[in-house]
Write a protein that holds these residues in place. Structure first.
Motif, short mmCIF file in Angstrom:
data_model
loop_
_atom_site.label_atom_id
_atom_site.label_comp_id
_atom_site.label_asym_id
_atom_site.label_seq_id
_atom_site.Cartn_x
_atom_site.Cartn_y
_atom_site.Cartn_z
N ALA A 77 0.81 -1.22 0.00
CA ALA A 77 0.00 0.00 0.00
C ALA A 77 0.84 1.27 0.00
O ALA A 77 0.45 2.28 -0.58
CB ALA A 77 -0.92 -0.02 1.22
N SER A 78 2.00 1.23 0.63
CA SER A 78 2.79 2.45 0.79
C SER A 78 3.23 3.06 -0.54
O SER A 78 3.45 4.28 -0.63
CB SER A 78 4.02 2.18 1.65
OG SER A 78 4.88 1.25 1.03
N ILE A 79 3.35 2.25 -1.60
CA ILE A 79 3.82 2.80 -2.88
C ILE A 79 2.84 3.83 -3.43
O ILE A 79 3.24 4.73 -4.18
CB ILE A 79 4.06 1.70 -3.93
CG1 ILE A 79 2.73 1.04 -4.35
CG2 ILE A 79 5.06 0.68 -3.45
CD1 ILE A 79 2.81 0.27 -5.64
N LEU A 80 1.56 3.74 -3.07
CA LEU A 80 0.56 4.65 -3.60
C LEU A 80 0.75 6.06 -3.07
O LEU A 80 0.24 7.02 -3.67
CB LEU A 80 -0.84 4.14 -3.25
CG LEU A 80 -1.23 2.80 -3.86
CD1 LEU A 80 -2.58 2.34 -3.33
CD2 LEU A 80 -1.26 2.89 -5.38
N GLY A 81 1.45 6.20 -1.95
CA GLY A 81 1.68 7.52 -1.40
C GLY A 81 3.13 7.93 -1.40
O GLY A 81 3.48 9.06 -1.77
N GLU A 82 4.00 7.00 -1.00
CA GLU A 82 5.40 7.38 -0.81
C GLU A 82 6.15 7.56 -2.12
O GLU A 82 7.01 8.44 -2.22
CB GLU A 82 6.08 6.34 0.09
CG GLU A 82 5.51 6.36 1.51
CD GLU A 82 6.19 5.38 2.44
OE1 GLU A 82 6.99 4.55 1.95
OE2 GLU A 82 5.92 5.44 3.66
N LEU A 83 5.87 6.74 -3.13
CA LEU A 83 6.54 6.94 -4.41
C LEU A 83 6.09 8.23 -5.10
O LEU A 83 6.93 9.00 -5.59
CB LEU A 83 6.34 5.73 -5.32
CG LEU A 83 7.03 4.43 -4.89
CD1 LEU A 83 6.80 3.33 -5.92
CD2 LEU A 83 8.53 4.62 -4.66
N PRO A 84 4.80 8.54 -5.16
CA PRO A 84 4.41 9.84 -5.70
C PRO A 84 4.95 11.01 -4.89
O PRO A 84 5.37 12.02 -5.47
CB PRO A 84 2.88 9.80 -5.66
CG PRO A 84 2.54 8.35 -5.76
CD PRO A 84 3.61 7.66 -4.97
N ALA A 85 4.95 10.90 -3.56
CA ALA A 85 5.46 12.01 -2.74
C ALA A 85 6.94 12.24 -2.97
O ALA A 85 7.41 13.38 -2.96
CB ALA A 85 5.19 11.72 -1.26
N SER A 86 7.70 11.15 -3.17
CA SER A 86 9.14 11.28 -3.39
C SER A 86 9.50 11.39 -4.88
O SER A 86 10.67 11.57 -5.21
CB SER A 86 9.86 10.08 -2.79
OG SER A 86 9.46 8.86 -3.41
N ARG A 87 8.48 11.26 -5.76
CA ARG A 87 8.67 11.38 -7.21
C ARG A 87 9.74 10.39 -7.71
O ARG A 87 10.61 10.74 -8.49
CB ARG A 87 9.03 12.81 -7.58
CG ARG A 87 8.02 13.82 -7.12
CD ARG A 87 8.27 15.20 -7.71
NE ARG A 87 9.40 15.88 -7.09
CZ ARG A 87 9.34 16.59 -5.97
NH1 ARG A 87 8.18 16.70 -5.34
NH2 ARG A 87 10.40 17.20 -5.49
N THR A 88 9.62 9.15 -7.23
CA THR A 88 10.64 8.13 -7.53
C THR A 88 10.15 7.14 -8.59
O THR A 88 9.20 6.39 -8.35
CB THR A 88 11.01 7.35 -6.25
OG1 THR A 88 11.38 8.27 -5.23
CG2 THR A 88 12.16 6.40 -6.53
N PRO A 89 10.78 7.10 -9.77
CA PRO A 89 10.47 6.04 -10.74
C PRO A 89 10.78 4.68 -10.12
O PRO A 89 11.70 4.56 -9.30
CB PRO A 89 11.41 6.35 -11.91
CG PRO A 89 11.85 7.76 -11.72
CD PRO A 89 11.84 8.00 -10.24
N ALA A 90 10.05 3.66 -10.53
CA ALA A 90 10.21 2.38 -9.84
C ALA A 90 9.99 1.21 -10.78
O ALA A 90 9.29 1.30 -11.79
CB ALA A 90 9.22 2.28 -8.67
N VAL A 91 10.61 0.10 -10.40
CA VAL A 91 10.30 -1.21 -10.94
C VAL A 91 9.59 -1.96 -9.82
O VAL A 91 10.18 -2.19 -8.76
CB VAL A 91 11.56 -1.97 -11.39
CG1 VAL A 91 11.19 -3.39 -11.83
CG2 VAL A 91 12.26 -1.23 -12.52
#
Length: 398
Positions: free
Chosen positions: A285-299
């Motif tokens: 669940a955390s990717i829905l908030g923490e990746l957008p907040a940190s603007r981090t591209p991800a695999v």
């Protein structure tokens, strides 16, 4: 204001609740109130440590899956939930909360059910983009369901509130100056300052770690270190085995100094996300908030179990062009095909980062905190007095 929190399990369910509590405490200060919080969760749960670190009282109750496999295990789970609900009722009667915030998951059921039985307003936080069995049941009992995505709202058409994924204040603070966060992280991890021009790859398998991710990274580690700094967060259970495997590789000194292996990140996690150029992670669940907040591209590599929730989370980001997704069974073979081009192409990372940032909701914690305050017995009007109808009687000890 007295708030009961119910939940536990993974960090993806715990951290957003803590973010809401941060903002709710600020709201209470503005209203000259004091926030008093009691957290009910499972025994031996990750929540116990994280909640204690936040200075919140924690009480353990029995819990189990609402729907387990096999008739014998179902009976045992039902008995555990019933026992936990009775234990939670005693805590609720003593604490007399104004509202209950449940985070979904099995650990939330006893506290949420106790609150509902005793007439305490229940707010359910659904961090995932699709609810599990427990969340679906609790959503029917809740006054309000706080959802992170529009796809989750359709499961609760009558009582959902789209707020986004509440992100911790320390991550938002780290993103105020990403360059400083990066330098601070490199210093804390004892990485050479001269390597700071390389992209930073952060690999995290979640609070429980992920063996398949660790093994895939180890298999391609020399090639990855040619392109980037690598921070590999293994999980406590895997740390010793991964560290031993790295030693057996006998990497060249110039590559070894670009690698840091850690069992888990807590206080350093916000800096790591703010500093990361690319992340490889599960799709909790955390990717829905923490990746957008940190603007981090991800695999993203969704966990193949967990009711398919992680696939729903991953697709929500993939459809926006903010990440790449691969199956757990194929991650070892596909990782270099997905990851190496991304590490080499700064323009692609910039494009994905912008798409990731567009998914964020910076006011999610504020929206959730206001929803909780509006359901509490101490909702305050501009004149400083409780609103009409909000001064509900509290449960009494027999």
């Amino acid at each position: 204001m007295k708030l009961l929190c119910a939940g536990g399990g993974s960090g993806g369910h715990i951290y957003p609740a803590l973010a809401i509590l941060e903002r709710l405490e600020a709201l209470c200060v503005d209203r000259t109130e004091r926030l008093d919080t009691l957290w009910l969760g499972g025994t031996g749960d990750l929540a116990r440590q994280l909640v204690a670190d936040a200075g919140i009282r924690y009480r353990a109750v029995a819990t189990g899956p609402l729907l387990d496999r096999g008739p014998g295990r179902r009976i045992l789970s039902l008995a555990q939930v019933c026992l936990g609900t009775l234990q939670a009722c005693l805590h609720v009667l003593r604490f007399k909360p104004d509202a209950c915030l449940a985070t979904g998951g099995n650990a939330a059921a006893p506290g949420a059910l106790a609150a509902r039985i005793l007439g305490i307003p229940l707010i359910l936080l659904l961090p995932d983009s699709a609810p599990g069995i427990t969340a679906r049941w609790l959503g029917r009992l809740a006054r309000t369901v706080l959802v992170t995505t529009t796809s989750a709202a359709k499961y609760f058409p009558d009582n959902s509130l789209l707020c986004g994924y509440p992100v911790r204040g320390d991550l938002l603070a780290a993103m105020n100056n990403p360059d400083a966060s990066r330098q601070s992280l490199l210093t804390a991890m004892d990485m050479p300052a001269g390597a700071s021009g390389d992209p930073l790859l952060v690999v995290m398998g979640g609070s429980q770690g992920a063996r398949s991710l660790n093994q895939a990274i180890l298999h391609h580690l020399p090639a990855l270190l040619q392109e980037a700094l690598v921070l590999l967060v293994t999980g406590h259970a895997e740390f010793d085995a991964v560290a031993a495997a790295v030693r057996r590789m006998e990497l060249a000194a110039e590559l070894r100094e670009k690698l840091v292996v850690r069992p888990y990140l807590d206080r350093e996690a916000p800096q790591a996300l703010a500093a990361a150029d690319v992340a490889v992670t599960r799709a909790g669940a955390s990717i829905l908030g923490e990746l957008p907040a940190s603007r981090t591209p991800a695999v993203l590599v969704p966990l193949p179990i967990a009711g398919g929730h992680q696939w729903s989370n991953a697709r929500a980001l993939e459809q926006a062009g903010a990440c790449l997704v691969t199956e757990d069974a194929t991650v070892r073979d596909r990782l270099p095909t997905l990851l190496l081009p991304l590490l080499r192409d700064a323009d692609q990372r910039t494009t994905m980062a912008a798409r990731m940032a567009a998914l964020g909701r910076s006011n999610a914690a504020e929206t959730a905190a206001m929803a909780i305050a509006s359901l509490s017995m101490h909702t305050v009007c501009a004149n400083g007095h409780p609103e009409s109808g909000t001064d509900r009687p509290k449960p009494q000890l027999p």
